[in-house]
Write a protein that holds these residues in place. Sequence first.
Motif, PDB file in Angstrom:
ATOM      1  N   LEU A  16     197.473  82.787  15.308  1.00 54.67           N
ATOM      2  CA  LEU A  16     196.277  83.528  15.706  1.00 54.67           C
ATOM      3  C   LEU A  16     195.036  82.648  15.656  1.00 54.67           C
ATOM      4  CD1 LEU A  16     196.823  86.873  13.717  1.00 54.67           C
ATOM      5  CD2 LEU A  16     197.285  86.451  16.138  1.00 54.67           C
ATOM      6  N   SER A  17     194.092  82.937  16.544  1.00 56.03           N
ATOM      7  CA  SER A  17     192.798  82.257  16.481  1.00 56.03           C
ATOM      8  C   SER A  17     191.992  82.889  15.348  1.00 56.03           C
ATOM      9  CB  SER A  17     192.046  82.417  17.802  1.00 56.03           C
ATOM     10  OG  SER A  17     191.632  83.769  17.958  1.00 56.03           O
ATOM     11  N   LEU A  19     189.162  84.404  15.539  1.00 58.54           N
ATOM     12  CA  LEU A  19     188.674  85.711  15.961  1.00 58.54           C
ATOM     13  C   LEU A  19     189.778  86.759  15.901  1.00 58.54           C
ATOM     14  CD1 LEU A  19     186.430  84.623  18.948  1.00 58.54           C
ATOM     15  CD2 LEU A  19     185.708  85.386  16.694  1.00 58.54           C
ATOM     16  N   GLU A  20     190.979  86.397  16.340  1.00 56.59           N
ATOM     17  CA  GLU A  20     192.097  87.332  16.286  1.00 56.59           C
ATOM     18  C   GLU A  20     192.453  87.663  14.840  1.00 56.59           C
ATOM     19  OE1 GLU A  20     194.594  86.120  20.292  1.00 56.59           O
ATOM     20  OE2 GLU A  20     194.792  84.872  18.498  1.00 56.59           O
ATOM     21  N   ASN A  22     190.363  87.638  12.319  1.00 52.40           N
ATOM     22  CA  ASN A  22     189.288  88.499  11.841  1.00 52.40           C
ATOM     23  C   ASN A  22     189.536  89.944  12.278  1.00 52.40           C
ATOM     24  OD1 ASN A  22     186.813  89.176  10.625  1.00 52.40           O
ATOM     25  ND2 ASN A  22     185.766  88.996  12.588  1.00 52.40           N
ATOM     26  N   GLU A  23     189.941  90.135  13.533  1.00 56.28           N
ATOM     27  CA  GLU A  23     190.235  91.475  14.033  1.00 56.28           C
ATOM     28  C   GLU A  23     191.430  92.079  13.289  1.00 56.28           C
ATOM     29  OE1 GLU A  23     190.747  91.055  18.252  1.00 56.28           O
ATOM     30  OE2 GLU A  23     188.631  90.592  18.568  1.00 56.28           O
ATOM     31  N   LEU A  24     192.438  91.264  12.968  1.00 53.79           N
ATOM     32  CA  LEU A  24     193.597  91.732  12.218  1.00 53.79           C
ATOM     33  C   LEU A  24     193.179  92.215  10.830  1.00 53.79           C
ATOM     34  CD1 LEU A  24     196.674  92.078  11.787  1.00 53.79           C
ATOM     35  CD2 LEU A  24     196.717  89.695  11.029  1.00 53.79           C
ATOM     36  N   GLU A  85     187.304  84.505  26.806  1.00 44.68           N
ATOM     37  CA  GLU A  85     187.281  84.850  25.387  1.00 44.68           C
ATOM     38  C   GLU A  85     185.879  84.686  24.805  1.00 44.68           C
ATOM     39  OE1 GLU A  85     189.531  82.763  26.746  1.00 44.68           O
ATOM     40  OE2 GLU A  85     191.389  83.907  26.548  1.00 44.68           O
ATOM     41  N   LYS A  95     179.254  89.575  16.003  1.00 39.34           N
ATOM     42  CA  LYS A  95     180.632  89.103  15.867  1.00 39.34           C
ATOM     43  C   LYS A  95     180.635  87.795  15.082  1.00 39.34           C
ATOM     44  CE  LYS A  95     184.466  90.217  18.313  1.00 39.34           C
ATOM     45  NZ  LYS A  95     185.165  91.447  18.307  1.00 39.34           N
TER      46      LYS A  95
END
Length: 123
Positions: A16-17, A19-20, A22-24, A85, A95
């Motif tokens: 995961l990046s 940002l991904e 962080n969203e997780l 993105e 963000k």
Amino acid sequence: MAKLTTAEFIEAIKELSVLELNELVKACEEEFGVSAAAGVVVAAAGPAAEAEEKTEFDVELTEVGPNKVKVIKVVREATGLGLKEAKDVVDGAPKVLKAGASKEEAEQVKAALEAEGAKVTLK
């Protein structure tokens, strides 16, 4: 749905990046009603923890400002994201752009974004 082993789950997270990831974390916090904040540990550590200088910072884009296209370019350079993105990140402000960045790196990203009219917060 097949059940993942711990090793498979960790490998999936590694891909995961930032940002991904962080969203997780946010999704897990909402789903399970918990917080991933380290504030409790710091508070429990007492005065010794307060004396230490913070070495890792989160760079949060709080407001885009008038130069959206230029801000997107800076976000792309700072994060390595693709155009779509980076645009999605800028459109979704506020963000977190970089989590756990060094003080020097965080200051550089902040300065570059503020030069384009964006508002940035270091946490």
